[in-house]
Design an enzyme around this catalytic site. Structure first.
Site, PDB file in Angstrom:
ATOM      1  CG  ASP A  80      34.612  47.402  23.440  1.00  0.00           C
ATOM      2  OD1 ASP A  80      33.757  48.157  23.548  1.00  0.00           O
ATOM      3  OD2 ASP A  80      34.835  46.401  24.240  1.00  0.00           O
ATOM      4  CG  PHE A  90      33.308  40.276  23.570  1.00  0.00           C
ATOM      5  CD1 PHE A  90      33.339  38.920  23.224  1.00  0.00           C
ATOM      6  CD2 PHE A  90      33.374  40.279  24.989  1.00  0.00           C
ATOM      7  CE1 PHE A  90      33.725  37.920  24.026  1.00  0.00           C
ATOM      8  CE2 PHE A  90      33.612  39.341  25.867  1.00  0.00           C
ATOM      9  CZ  PHE A  90      34.013  38.081  25.329  1.00  0.00           C
ATOM     10  N   GLY A 118      37.974  37.611  17.989  1.00  0.00           N
ATOM     11  CA  GLY A 118      37.326  36.054  17.937  1.00  0.00           C
ATOM     12  C   GLY A 118      38.470  35.231  18.314  1.00  0.00           C
ATOM     13  CG  ASP A 123      41.855  44.799  24.907  1.00  0.00           C
ATOM     14  OD1 ASP A 123      41.029  44.348  25.564  1.00  0.00           O
ATOM     15  OD2 ASP A 123      41.872  44.538  23.675  1.00  0.00           O
ATOM     16  CB  CYS A 180      59.257  45.509  39.122  1.00  0.00           C
ATOM     17  SG  CYS A 180      58.015  46.563  38.631  1.00  0.00           S
ATOM     18  CB  CYS A 213      56.172  49.215  39.626  1.00  0.00           C
ATOM     19  SG  CYS A 213      55.977  48.149  41.077  1.00  0.00           S
ATOM     20  CB  CYS A 215      58.796  46.556  43.060  1.00  0.00           C
ATOM     21  SG  CYS A 215      57.661  45.115  42.351  1.00  0.00           S
ATOM     22  CG  HIS A 232      53.561  44.515  40.473  1.00  0.00           C
ATOM     23  ND1 HIS A 232      54.903  44.878  40.418  1.00  0.00           N
ATOM     24  CD2 HIS A 232      53.301  43.309  40.152  1.00  0.00           C
ATOM     25  CE1 HIS A 232      55.649  43.838  39.950  1.00  0.00           C
ATOM     26  NE2 HIS A 232      54.588  42.836  39.717  1.00  0.00           N
TER      27      HIS A 232
END
Length: 376
Positions: free
Chosen positions: A90, A94, A220, A270, A308, A310, A313, A339
């Site tokens: 970015d 911000f 924004g 994101d 899940c 992953c 899990c 996770h």
């Protein structure tokens, strides 16, 4: 950068963005690596357990520490972090705005003081690109003028006029640099502003999208407005964004936000939510959120989410994660982050598959049905 639309289903899109470092299939969620690291994880964790094709770095933070010149000496973000896939950085605007109590915006840039040592700095449209050239990111965001909501009509008008002016300076500077061999493989995105005002969003979008950017972001939003306001603003704005370039909604959000905004034509997202919430004890699942510190999980043998796939899990119980959190064990932060990010990226994969198979509407219905099922 090469961009192609692989399939559409309603307004939802499945696309492929090819950079110098990876092929990014959308819809995509980018894990946030603020200072060159996704909190609690390293590049090996990302490669083995999360497998993102792109992550986000923060220009403001990396400029202040360790310094963009240092990153450049270490081989850019790819060499420094050892993450070989794509980076989006970015503009830092911000953070300059939100982390400092003493920010001054003028027609040429933003003056701010470092949150680390109070030192004074000045970001211009050209300066933030110079920083990102050093970082070596695949996608660079330009400097924009941020507005805290609610804001007066006069302030929003000044914001979008300044944002457009800075955008013109940025694209001219970048294209000139590319002709000199600088940033040849780096792409540049503009940021549409305008609050939740439809007329201002239309004005900002039309002005920016007339310029030769590689992609466009909606900025924004998710700054305190109601969810429906955000959704309505995105739906209104995307109609003015080109179909043949990526659409990125910055800083969003919950799983519901991702589903709703993919339905409205957004490709890229994101947010710190999955990583930050993981550290605070909130885990995301197919049936909603789990507050793992709750006593109800102290002797629960089930995985966080039985659906899940992953590593966490497949290996550990809710009882173990509950114990680790209550003990403030560092291992908890890593496992919870793995996770939550896996869940987010898998959600995007599921949406892409639904779009490719022209059943996104059915996917959305099933997504909400699971969340309303109280038996799990």
């Amino acid at each position: 950068m090469h961009f192609q639309i692989d399939k559409s289903c309603g307004f939802a899109r499945a696309c492929t963005i090819t950079t110098a470092h990876s092929a990014v299939q959308t819809p995509v969620f980018m894990p946030v690596g603020t200072v060159g690291a996704v909190k609690a994880l390293d590049a090996t964790d990302l490669e083995n357990f999360i497998k993102p094709e792109i992550i986000l770095g923060n220009t403001y933070h990396l400029y202040l520490r360790p310094g963009d010149a240092t990153v450049a000496k270490m081989g850019g973000l790819h060499g420094f972090t050892r993450f070989p896939k794509s980076f989006l950085t970015d503009s830092g605007g911000f953070q300059a705005f939100s982390l400092s109590d003493n920010v001054k915006i003028d027609e040429h840039g933003i003056t701010f003081r470092s949150h680390i040592d109070g030192s004074k700095h000045y970001f211009t449209p050209q300066k933030v690109l110079d920083i990102q050239y050093n970082l070596g990111s695949d996608i660079m965001m330009i400097l924009d003028d941020l507005v805290a909501l609610p804001a007066s009509q006069e302030r929003i008008k000044a914001s979008i006029e300044r944002t457009t002016r800075w955008a013109r300076e940025s694209i001219a500077y970048h294209r000139a640099n590319q002709k000199q061999g600088i940033g040849k493989d780096q792409n540049i995105f503009a940021i549409i502003q305008g609050g939740t005002d439809k007329a201002f969003r239309e004005k900002s979008a039309k002005e920016l999208c007339a310029l030769d950017f590689d992609g466009f972001a909606i900025g924004g939003l998710s700054v305190g407005e109601a969810n429906q306001e955000m959704y309505d603003t995105v739906e209104w704005t995307t109609q003015f964004m080109p179909e043949n370039k990526p659409r990125y909604l910055m800083g969003v959000g919950t799983p519901e936000d991702l589903v709703e905004n993919v339905a409205r034509g957004v490709d890229m997202f994101d947010c710190v939510m999955p990583t930050r919430n993981a550290r605070n004890g909130t885990l995301f699942t197919s049936f909603g959120k789990v507050n793992i510190k709750g006593a109800i999980y102290k002797e629960d043998p089930l995985p966080i989410d039985p659906e899940c796939g992953c590593m966490v899990c497949q290996t550990y119980s809710r009882a173990y994660l509950c114990h680790l959190f209550r003990a403030r064990e560092i291992t908890y932060f890593r496992l919870a982050t793995i996770h939550n990010l896996y869940y987010y990226l898998d959600l995007m994969t599921q949406m892409r598959e639904a779009i490719m198979e022209e059943r996104f509407d059915l996917f959305k219905i099933e997504f909400y049905r699971k969340r309303n099922d109280t038996d799990t």
